[in-house]
Enzyme design. Structure first.
Site, PDB file in Angstrom:
ATOM      1  N   ILE A   1      31.172  16.175 101.125  1.00 31.25           N
ATOM      2  CA  ILE A   1      32.393  16.251 100.639  1.00 31.25           C
ATOM      3  C   ILE A   1      32.039  17.401 100.088  1.00 31.25           C
ATOM      4  O   ILE A   1      30.822  18.087 100.380  1.00 31.25           O
ATOM      5  CB  ILE A   1      32.346  15.881  99.071  1.00 31.25           C
ATOM      6  CG1 ILE A   1      33.142  14.631  98.855  1.00 31.25           C
ATOM      7  CG2 ILE A   1      33.214  16.191  97.465  1.00 31.25           C
ATOM      8  CD1 ILE A   1      34.223  13.903  99.626  1.00 31.25           C
ATOM      9  N   LYS A   2      33.114  18.988 100.007  1.00 31.64           N
ATOM     10  CA  LYS A   2      32.519  20.589  99.819  1.00 31.64           C
ATOM     11  C   LYS A   2      32.612  20.636  99.173  1.00 31.64           C
ATOM     12  O   LYS A   2      33.828  20.622  98.392  1.00 31.64           O
ATOM     13  CB  LYS A   2      33.751  21.283 101.063  1.00 31.64           C
ATOM     14  CG  LYS A   2      33.687  20.051 102.723  1.00 31.64           C
ATOM     15  CD  LYS A   2      34.240  21.780 104.146  1.00 31.64           C
ATOM     16  CE  LYS A   2      34.411  22.462 104.337  1.00 31.64           C
ATOM     17  NZ  LYS A   2      34.889  23.744 105.097  1.00 31.64           N
TER      18      LYS A   2
END
Length: 358
Positions: A137-138
């Site tokens: 997850i960025k």
């Protein structure tokens, strides 16, 4: 042997900075894995906007979701999760063979949350719950993003820290990661939570292109990468990190992002050849990947001491460039650009869904 294989054998991971449903369908993705040594993938709102607006591959799913009454943002995450899930499954064998070090596919939280810590934490947890084991997850490494990174790591969410423009920003993100791991150790939890640090390169040279003499054009981004690599290596040699590693913490790898050459007068493999280094990642667009496979050269690995980075910084300062101020500006501009891309993306989905339902 292709240069991509040489770089892989040196110890650097090659990730693709693009994802489309078409490349998943037509065999392009699998060819990159099989023939060009690609071992992971990244995405962002701009990439998804081009993918969704560039053809009809998403039309059927958009129409179905619209008929269920979903709003554009919810539709987007359903589309994106479908793509990154398929890609993650393709990289799953690599993920397993490398003991979870490689084979990752990244999905970003809403760029509108770049300055909202609480909402970022909540959305990162939700996306992680819905994603595959090998989905990063960025989260942007903005000041507001740092506590969200720490909290997400503490919660066991694998994080790709994005929008890092400078050495200071990268080290601040590494500190947030270590704080999260330290809290896990104190709580008796597993210290092994994967993460990477995505340092953006080419935007530095684009920003100063018209402000510096020809002899130092296209050198600032490489200097930032060298200086950050030096700081990262020093961090890995620190007593703090060694103590965490002894308790099972995983190396937070440095990832060189935004490595497609923007200057048509410069080499199209400039930022790939400059950043050969073991235990790191280089994520690149299709055009750059194919160019490097065709005619790229793997040179000497990055110098651990930063090489000529300081001289390059001094040359730019002599030309009137305040690199500290520019680093802050680039991060803010990057966050603002991603918000614009996000809004364009949602508008594309809205207009497409209305057209398809009609």
């Amino acid at each position: 042997m292709k240069a991509t294989q040489e770089l892989h054998d040196l110890g650097q991971s090659l990730w693709l900075d693009n994802i489309t449903r078409t490349m998943l369908d037509d065999g392009t993705e699998q060819r990159y894995i099989d023939e060009l040594s690609v071992t992971g993938q990244t995405s962002n709102p701009t990439i998804f906007d081009k993918a969704i607006s560039g053809g009809d591959a998403y039309d059927e799913q958009i129409a179905e979701l619209r008929e269920k009454g979903m709003e554009p943002e919810d539709i987007f995450f359903e589309l994106a999760l479908a793509d990154v899930t398929r890609a993650a499954k393709m990289f799953a064998p690599i993920h397993k063979d490398t003991d979870r070090m490689d084979g990752w596919v990244s999905l970003e939280v809403s760029p509108k949350l770049a300055y909202d810590t609480g909402a970022t934490i909540q959305q990162a947890a939700d996306l992680h719950r819905r994603a595959e084991e090998n989905n990063f997850i960025k989260i942007p490494g903005t000041p507001e993003g740092l506590p969200a990174i720490e909290e997400s790591i503490f919660a066991g969410v694998p994080i790709n820290v994005t929008l890092l423009m400078s050495t200071d920003q990268t080290m601040a993100a590494a500190d947030a990661y270590m704080k999260g791991i330290e809290r896990r150790i104190e709580a008796g939890l597993d210290a092994d939570v994967p993460s990477v640090l995505s340092l953006f390169i080419s935007r530095w040279d684009v920003a100063v292109q018209d402000q510096v003499p020809d002899e130092i054009k296209n050198t600032l981004g490489i200097a930032v990468g060298k200086a950050t690599y030096r700081a990262w290596r020093e961090m890995l040699d620190s007593e703090r990190w060694k103590g965490l590693a002894d308790k099972g913490a995983r190396m937070q790898r440095l990832l060189f992002a935004s490595t497609g050459t923007k200057d048509p007068e410069a080499s199209d493999t400039l930022y790939i050849e400059a950043f050969a280094a073991p235990d790191t990642i280089n994520t690149m667009p299709d055009k750059t990947l194919n160019a490097f496979a065709d005619h790229g050269k793997v040179g000497d690995p990055l110098p651990a001491d930063g090489g000529d980075a300081e001289q390059t910084f001094q040359a730019h300062q002599d030309a009137g460039i305040d690199t500290d101020a520019l680093g802050l500006k680039l991060q803010k501009d990057g966050a603002d650009a991603f918000v614009k891309s996000w809004m364009d993306l949602l508008e594309t989905i809205k207009s497409e869904s209305e057209r398809l339902v009609a």
